[in-house]
Design a protein around this motif. Sequence first.
Motif, PDB file in Angstrom:
ATOM      1  N   LYS A  34       0.829  -1.361  -0.127  1.00  0.00           N
ATOM      2  CA  LYS A  34       0.138  -0.051   0.072  1.00  0.00           C
ATOM      3  C   LYS A  34       1.007   1.184  -0.048  1.00  0.00           C
ATOM      4  N   VAL A  35       2.051   1.227   0.735  1.00  0.00           N
ATOM      5  CA  VAL A  35       2.829   2.439   1.012  1.00  0.00           C
ATOM      6  C   VAL A  35       3.384   2.555  -0.552  1.00  0.00           C
ATOM      7  N   ASP A  36       3.919   1.351  -1.130  1.00  0.00           N
ATOM      8  CA  ASP A  36       4.601   1.582  -2.275  1.00  0.00           C
ATOM      9  C   ASP A  36       3.520   2.123  -3.391  1.00  0.00           C
ATOM     10  N   ALA A  38       1.242   4.087  -2.987  1.00  0.00           N
ATOM     11  CA  ALA A  38       0.875   5.560  -2.895  1.00  0.00           C
ATOM     12  C   ALA A  38       2.067   6.464  -3.147  1.00  0.00           C
ATOM     13  N   VAL A  39       3.239   5.740  -3.069  1.00  0.00           N
ATOM     14  CA  VAL A  39       4.635   6.375  -3.425  1.00  0.00           C
ATOM     15  C   VAL A  39       4.695   6.547  -5.126  1.00  0.00           C
ATOM     16  N   LYS A  42       2.287   9.176  -6.216  1.00  0.00           N
ATOM     17  CA  LYS A  42       2.904  10.577  -5.742  1.00  0.00           C
ATOM     18  C   LYS A  42       1.841  10.919  -5.040  1.00  0.00           C
ATOM     19  N   LYS A  44       1.098  12.012  -1.473  1.00  0.00           N
ATOM     20  CA  LYS A  44       1.646  12.172  -0.196  1.00  0.00           C
ATOM     21  C   LYS A  44       0.992  12.000   0.985  1.00  0.00           C
ATOM     22  N   ALA A  47       0.413   8.227   1.088  1.00  0.00           N
ATOM     23  CA  ALA A  47       1.542   7.511   1.387  1.00  0.00           C
ATOM     24  C   ALA A  47       1.891   7.819   2.978  1.00  0.00           C
ATOM     25  N   ASP A  48       1.547   8.871   3.617  1.00  0.00           N
ATOM     26  CA  ASP A  48       1.624   9.016   5.035  1.00  0.00           C
ATOM     27  C   ASP A  48       0.976   8.177   5.815  1.00  0.00           C
ATOM     28  N   LEU A  51       1.708   4.591   5.319  1.00  0.00           N
ATOM     29  CA  LEU A  51       3.157   4.748   6.199  1.00  0.00           C
ATOM     30  C   LEU A  51       3.034   4.014   7.515  1.00  0.00           C
ATOM     31  N   VAL A  83       8.806   7.564   1.064  1.00  0.00           N
ATOM     32  CA  VAL A  83       7.679   8.401   1.250  1.00  0.00           C
ATOM     33  C   VAL A  83       8.180   9.873   1.312  1.00  0.00           C
ATOM     34  N   ILE A  86       8.862  11.708  -2.228  1.00  0.00           N
ATOM     35  CA  ILE A  86       7.684  12.369  -2.826  1.00  0.00           C
ATOM     36  C   ILE A  86       7.854  13.861  -2.669  1.00  0.00           C
TER      37      ILE A  86
END
Length: 87
Positions: A34-36, A38-39, A42, A44, A47-48, A51, A83, A86
């Motif tokens: 999920k983090v990847d 979102a990264v 782009k 942010k 991603a936060d 994370l 993260v 970005i």
Amino acid sequence: MANIKSAKKRILVNETKAARNKSIKSAVKTAIKKVDAAVVAKDKAAADAALLGAISAIDKATSKGIYHKNTASRKVSRLTKAVNSIA
């Protein structure tokens, strides 16, 4: 197949623990994906948020002995670095 009662119990206990470990590792991998995602998008804010969830999942897995503390630290560091890239 084992014939001794204690050996049979060991097999059952090991299967149970392996299933638990596999489930937790799978949850950690999903959180990392999920983090990847979102990264790559782009995004942010997403991603936060992802994370925080991933760090929580990794820390829980580490406290349960599924990951070594250095492995967990490395995973968290790489995710945080991704993260922060970005910006």
